[in-house]
Design an enzyme around this catalytic site. Sequence first.
Site, short mmCIF file in Angstrom:
data_model
loop_
_atom_site.label_atom_id
_atom_site.label_comp_id
_atom_site.label_asym_id
_atom_site.label_seq_id
_atom_site.Cartn_x
_atom_site.Cartn_y
_atom_site.Cartn_z
CB ALA A 80 -17.73 6.82 -52.43
N GLY A 126 -21.60 9.51 -49.71
CA GLY A 126 -20.88 10.70 -50.17
C GLY A 126 -21.80 11.77 -50.72
CD GLU A 129 -19.29 11.60 -46.08
OE1 GLU A 129 -18.51 11.85 -45.16
OE2 GLU A 129 -19.09 10.73 -46.94
CD GLU A 151 -21.19 6.67 -45.75
OE1 GLU A 151 -20.94 7.66 -46.45
OE2 GLU A 151 -22.17 6.62 -44.97
CD GLU A 401 -41.62 -29.49 -48.76
OE1 GLU A 401 -40.47 -29.35 -49.17
OE2 GLU A 401 -42.56 -28.76 -49.14
CB SER A 428 -38.54 -26.14 -47.89
OG SER A 428 -39.10 -27.27 -47.25
CG ASN A 452 -41.60 -18.14 -41.84
OD1 ASN A 452 -42.24 -17.12 -42.05
ND2 ASN A 452 -41.79 -18.90 -40.77
#
Length: 691
Positions: A80, A126, A129, A151, A401, A428, A452
Amino acid sequence: MATNASAVPGFDGLRLQHWHWQMRDDGVLVLSLDRAGESVNALSQDVLIELDGLLERLAIDPPKALVVTSGKDNGFIAGADIREFQQFDAQGTVGSAMQRGQQVFQRLSALPCPTVAAIHGFCMGGGTELALACDYRVASKDPSTRIGLPEVKLGIYPGWGGSVRLPRLIGAPDALDLMLTGRTLSASAARTKGLVDRTAEKAVLVDSAAALALRGTTRPLRQRFMGWLTNTWPARQVIAPMSLKQVARKARKEHYPAPYALIRTWKDTGGSLERRLAAERRSVAKLAATPTARNLIRVFFLQERLKSAGGRDHGIGHVHVVGAGVMGGDIAAWSAYKGFQVTLNDRGQEYIDKALARAGELFARKVRDESQRPEVAARLKGDLAGDGAARADLVIEAIIEDADAKRGLYDSIEPRLKDGALLTSNTSSIPVAELAEGLRHPAQFAGLHYFNPVALMPLVEIVRHPGMDPRTEARLAGFCKALGKLPVPVAGTPGFLVNRVLFPYMLEAVTAYSEGVPGRAIDKAAEAFGMPMGPIELVDTVGLDVAAGVGAELSPFLGLQVPAALADQAEPGKRGKKDAQGLYRWEDGKPVKPELPDGYRAPEDLQDRLILPLLNEAVACLHDGVVADAELLDAGVIFGTGFAPFRGGPIQYIRETGPEALLERLARLQVRHGERFAPRPGWDSPALRGG
């Protein structure tokens, strides 16, 4: 291609925009949907009204048979038109729209001639359907063909007859499984279940459908018997409770009412087709008016917005990844799986070998055709010497890091890059402008922050800095799109968007844990709000060492203290899931959560202690311009953290709850627990008070 209307008596006077037809020499009429002005077929009200007019004429003067297919090469029908669905909800006319769809499909089902749906590519909602309303279905063998009823992901369930017809076609257990999960089937899987009657090559799809329409077929006795047996009243009383138990393990009724409504309506409604369609229509219209459905539809459009970012002209074919740890190795493997040539570099061959072994496991899961796996695996090559950097169009740094370590790597690698190559960091939390200092070509540098596990998390943050060329962002967005990821451009401030919003939530959870609140109680409070995983389990999954590292970077910026329970355990052997011991003990990859003591009652303000810091920082991020607008913020937090989708995102939740009410709750927490609950800047923004 449409034929002259005079060739088919009864079509005179019809003005068609979306449907085209062709009368074949064998007497089979082919109706093709090619929705005007749209790249994808969706069932708008205009499309349904046109189809209704055609079917009304065909009922009076039927051809030998009817084939319904798509006039677009990319797929059958996507479902739809969700944009119209939003309008109907706002106008309170969802029930009328549901009734129109049911009536049109019932008219198709009642035609006095054989009908066949010829399906190629996507066939969703739809579209499925409509196909179920036909007598038969033929599907293209092409790998792009996927058939489903998703849906439930929008907070509703099939409402144009799908929940009525599918259980009787393939049996209730299989039908409920498809509708409750929203998963899709390939053509071959759909045929195995009885959802389609034939499969064919795309080039002869309509011919095959026409032949089936003229010849007909009898479905296997077992399929017909199971379709009858599993929908009898006694069977419904047995199957429904079993389905409810399965649903309850994955979704709370108060959060996601649609699966429960589907099972209840199917269980309680028997009798005539008209009675069952009416029950379906009433149930789905009621669901459509719930906040869950409205927010999930909003999330759908947020996802579509992210998917639309970036084009195909990213100019990236070869990716070079430096750092073969979990993140770097998995980024490399996913890139190879998605078709890129990838070289993977690290300081030792043993690290590369481990990453290649993990990549092999990914390919085994994702590439179902074993004969294709060697070709996919060949796209990923270990590169101990790092020679791939000179050939790469994109270099992704994924080492520890540490800003100094990263800048040292850039000093050695940037002079070797070819003209036009992009250099990125998977950092990060480190400000990207800080990492860009000293680069020869900062315009071609950016953050490219994955989450992750890479194979499961859909979001990638494209992290900006002042010296970045907008074309760099556009190319990286196109690259993310090619990976099947959702890119969100964010400012390069500490933590960017997702970690900045998530960190106060995780920190408060560990603070409560340090005070003696059981981890299980903390996780249950967050899950009751709708989070997919509790924060204590999340900290263990991320790794206490990783969380402590992010904390060291973000806590000064946010003015927060890292609790001892996090800092003291961030050492080998106690780092969480990867060591099988953290805040929880882990067995077979799952946390062992001790039962709560008898009579234990969690603090009344525990859920607010967890959720309000997240909302507070989301407001600050919007105020600071970390993302362009509130919708991008909600999208980033939902797809980056799993924040309860049925709530629509942090900003949408603030709008629905009311900023003033949340500020009052923050004030109570501030008095009780300290200044970390003081409102952050931005609570006076108009964006918190309007959609």
